[in-house]
Design a protein around this motif. Structure first.
Motif, short mmCIF file in Angstrom:
data_model
loop_
_atom_site.label_atom_id
_atom_site.label_comp_id
_atom_site.label_asym_id
_atom_site.label_seq_id
_atom_site.Cartn_x
_atom_site.Cartn_y
_atom_site.Cartn_z
N SER A 44 0.86 -1.17 0.00
CA SER A 44 0.00 0.00 0.00
C SER A 44 0.91 1.23 0.00
CB SER A 44 -0.87 -0.02 1.26
OG SER A 44 -1.52 1.21 1.41
N VAL A 45 0.73 2.12 -0.99
CA VAL A 45 1.59 3.29 -1.12
C VAL A 45 0.75 4.55 -0.96
CG1 VAL A 45 3.21 4.52 -2.61
CG2 VAL A 45 3.06 2.04 -2.76
N THR A 46 1.21 5.46 -0.10
CA THR A 46 0.58 6.78 0.02
C THR A 46 1.66 7.84 -0.19
OG1 THR A 46 0.86 6.78 2.42
CG2 THR A 46 -1.26 6.06 1.58
N LYS A 47 1.25 8.95 -0.81
CA LYS A 47 2.19 10.03 -1.10
C LYS A 47 1.64 11.33 -0.51
CE LYS A 47 1.36 9.54 -5.33
NZ LYS A 47 1.20 9.64 -6.75
N THR A 48 2.56 12.20 -0.09
CA THR A 48 2.18 13.53 0.35
C THR A 48 3.08 14.54 -0.34
OG1 THR A 48 3.60 13.34 2.29
CG2 THR A 48 1.28 12.82 2.59
N SER A 94 3.74 4.02 -8.52
CA SER A 94 2.70 4.92 -8.03
C SER A 94 3.01 6.40 -8.29
CB SER A 94 2.49 4.70 -6.54
OG SER A 94 3.59 5.18 -5.81
N TYR A 130 6.79 9.61 0.70
CA TYR A 130 5.92 8.46 0.48
C TYR A 130 6.02 7.53 1.69
CZ TYR A 130 10.11 5.75 -0.41
OH TYR A 130 11.32 5.15 -0.27
N THR A 131 4.97 6.75 1.86
CA THR A 131 4.95 5.70 2.88
C THR A 131 4.47 4.43 2.19
OG1 THR A 131 4.40 7.28 4.61
CG2 THR A 131 3.97 4.95 5.09
N VAL A 132 5.21 3.35 2.36
CA VAL A 132 4.82 2.05 1.81
C VAL A 132 4.59 1.11 2.99
CG1 VAL A 132 5.53 0.06 0.44
CG2 VAL A 132 6.16 2.35 -0.30
#
Length: 166
Positions: A44-48, A94, A130-132
Motif C-alpha cells: 500500500s503506497v501513500t504520497k504527500t 505509483s 511516500y509511505t509504503v
C-alpha cells in the motif's frame, strides 16, 4: 487459505531451487515471474506532496540579429531518496513517469539595443514523501518504509523561456 498459500510458496521455491541446478537459464526466468506476481507480499503506497522544485538549464545564447537552429533533447527522471532496493519498483509504479522533452527549433537573437538573447529550459519537479506498507500475505505482518520522491511535475514539467541581455 494460509496453509494453501504457504504450500504454494514452498513448492515454487523448491522448483526454483531445483531448476538452478538442472536448467539455470530457465530458473532465472521463473524467478522473475515469481517475484513479479507478489506471491508473498501486498503493498500500500501513500504520497504527500510538499513542494515544487526546479532545475533551469541554459540552452543557447544567440547574438543580436543572428539565428541558430538547435536540437534539444532533455529527460526529467524520477528520483527516490532513502528507498531500499526491494521496494523501489513498487514506489515508482505509483509516481509520475519520467518525461522526455525534444524539439528542433530556430532560435533568434534580439533586436537592436540588446547584445544577445539567452534561451532557457526549466524542469519542474514535485517533491514529497511516500509511505509504503508491505504486508506479508501469509503471516499478516506489516513493515513500513518511508522516503522522499522527486518526480516530473504533473503540471508544466518543462517550461521554455528567454531573456534579452544588453
Amino acid at each position: 487459505m494460509k496453509k494453501i498459500s504457504l504450500t504454494l510458496l514452498i513448492v515454487c521455491i523448491s522448483i526454483t531451487f531445483l531448476l538452478n541446478f538442472t536448467m539455470p537459464e530457465f530458473a532465472g526466468k521463473m524467478k522473475d515471474n515469481i517475484s513479479s506476481m507478489n506471491i508473498l507480499y501486498s503493498y500500500s503506497v501513500t504520497k504527500t506532496f510538499s513542494e515544487q522544485t526546479h532545475d533551469t538549464i541554459e540552452i543557447a545564447s544567440v547574438p543580436s540579429r543572428e539565428t541558430e537552429t538547435r536540437n534539444v533533447d532533455f529527460r526529467s527522471d524520477v528520483k527516490l531518496e532513502d528507498t531500499p532496493l526491494n521496494i523501489k519498483s513498487v514506489v515508482k509504479e505509483s509516481l509520475n513517469k519520467p518525461q522526455d522533452y525534444k524539439f528542433k527549433e530556430k532560435l533568434t537573437g534580439p533586436e537592436k539595443g540588446f547584445s544577445y538573447r539567452k534561451y532557457y529550459l526549466t524542469k519542474n519537479y514535485d517533491k514529497g514523501r511516500y509511505t509504503v506498507i508491505r504486508t506479508n500475505k501469509i503471516t499478516g505482518k506489516e513493515k513500513v518504509y518511508v522516503g522522499t520522491y522527486h518526480v516530473p511535475s504533473a503540471q508544466d514539467p518543462f517550461v521554455e523561456w528567454s531573456r534579452d541581455v544588453k
